[in-house]
Write a protein that holds these residues in place. Structure first.
Motif, PDB file in Angstrom:
ATOM      1  N   THR A 121       0.761  -1.230  -0.114  1.00  0.00           N
ATOM      2  CA  THR A 121      -0.049   0.047   0.095  1.00  0.00           C
ATOM      3  C   THR A 121       0.900   1.364   0.078  1.00  0.00           C
ATOM      4  N   THR A 135      -2.685  -2.319  -7.533  1.00  0.00           N
ATOM      5  CA  THR A 135      -3.263  -1.685  -8.647  1.00  0.00           C
ATOM      6  C   THR A 135      -4.686  -1.996  -8.687  1.00  0.00           C
ATOM      7  N   LEU A 136      -5.395  -1.070  -9.323  1.00  0.00           N
ATOM      8  CA  LEU A 136      -6.963  -1.687  -9.814  1.00  0.00           C
ATOM      9  C   LEU A 136      -7.013  -2.920 -10.170  1.00  0.00           C
ATOM     10  N   ASP A 188      -5.130  -5.447  -9.766  1.00  0.00           N
ATOM     11  CA  ASP A 188      -4.959  -6.609  -8.796  1.00  0.00           C
ATOM     12  C   ASP A 188      -6.236  -6.625  -7.841  1.00  0.00           C
ATOM     13  N   ILE A 189      -6.963  -5.575  -7.662  1.00  0.00           N
ATOM     14  CA  ILE A 189      -8.358  -5.873  -7.058  1.00  0.00           C
ATOM     15  C   ILE A 189      -9.167  -6.580  -7.857  1.00  0.00           C
ATOM     16  N   ARG A 190      -9.507  -6.043  -8.967  1.00  0.00           N
ATOM     17  CA  ARG A 190     -10.338  -6.816  -9.775  1.00  0.00           C
ATOM     18  C   ARG A 190      -9.944  -8.230  -9.871  1.00  0.00           C
ATOM     19  N   GLU A 238      -8.866   4.030  -1.080  1.00  0.00           N
ATOM     20  CA  GLU A 238      -8.283   4.301  -2.493  1.00  0.00           C
ATOM     21  C   GLU A 238      -9.261   3.327  -3.605  1.00  0.00           C
ATOM     22  N   PHE A 239      -9.907   2.354  -3.109  1.00  0.00           N
ATOM     23  CA  PHE A 239     -10.450   1.348  -4.329  1.00  0.00           C
ATOM     24  C   PHE A 239     -12.110   0.907  -3.592  1.00  0.00           C
ATOM     25  N   GLN A 249     -15.001   1.564  -4.405  1.00  0.00           N
ATOM     26  CA  GLN A 249     -15.976   1.301  -5.364  1.00  0.00           C
ATOM     27  C   GLN A 249     -15.566  -0.128  -5.947  1.00  0.00           C
ATOM     28  N   ASP A 250     -14.255  -0.376  -6.187  1.00  0.00           N
ATOM     29  CA  ASP A 250     -13.988  -1.513  -7.053  1.00  0.00           C
ATOM     30  C   ASP A 250     -13.656  -2.610  -5.949  1.00  0.00           C
TER      31      ASP A 250
END
Length: 109
Positions: free
Chosen positions: A34, A43-44, A46-48, A67-68, A70-71
């Motif tokens: 982080t 990264t986004l 990674d999250i997805r 940071e994420f 919504q995702d």
């Protein structure tokens, strides 16, 4: 099952989680940090990609949610409560990761 391990600098704890769990059949593992100074910053993508997001401390979960938000959606973020007291592949760290993560994988299947 895609596991994403998160710590601060992606130096010891999360890379150990990645190394331990990538050897397990049916599991893909990544690690990230982080901090702006992380070896590999989360990264986004990674999250997805992740089915389970596994953070070492509550502060990592808070940063991800900031940071994420919504995702992350309904993707669970599990706090493992593993302090920054270990080096890469420390046997005690490996044992902590195995015992903490195995039940989460089983529950998610």
């Amino acid at each position: 099952m895609n596991l994403l391990f998160i710590c601060s600098r992606n130096q010891w704890r999360s890379p150990t989680g990645e190394a331990v769990w990538r050897r397990v059949e049916g599991v893909e593992a990544r690690s990230a940090g982080t901090s702006r100074n992380a070896r590999r910053r989360v990264t986004l993508g990674d999250i997805r990609w992740a089915d389970l997001v596994l953070v070492m401390e509550e502060k990592h979960a808070s940063r991800l949610k900031a940071e994420f938000r919504q995702d992350l959606g309904h993707r669970p973020v599990h706090v493992l409560d593993i302090p920054d007291d270990y080096r890469f592949m420390d046997p005690e760290l490996v044992e902590l990761l195995e015992s903490a993560v195995a039940p989460l994988i089983k529950a998610a299947q």
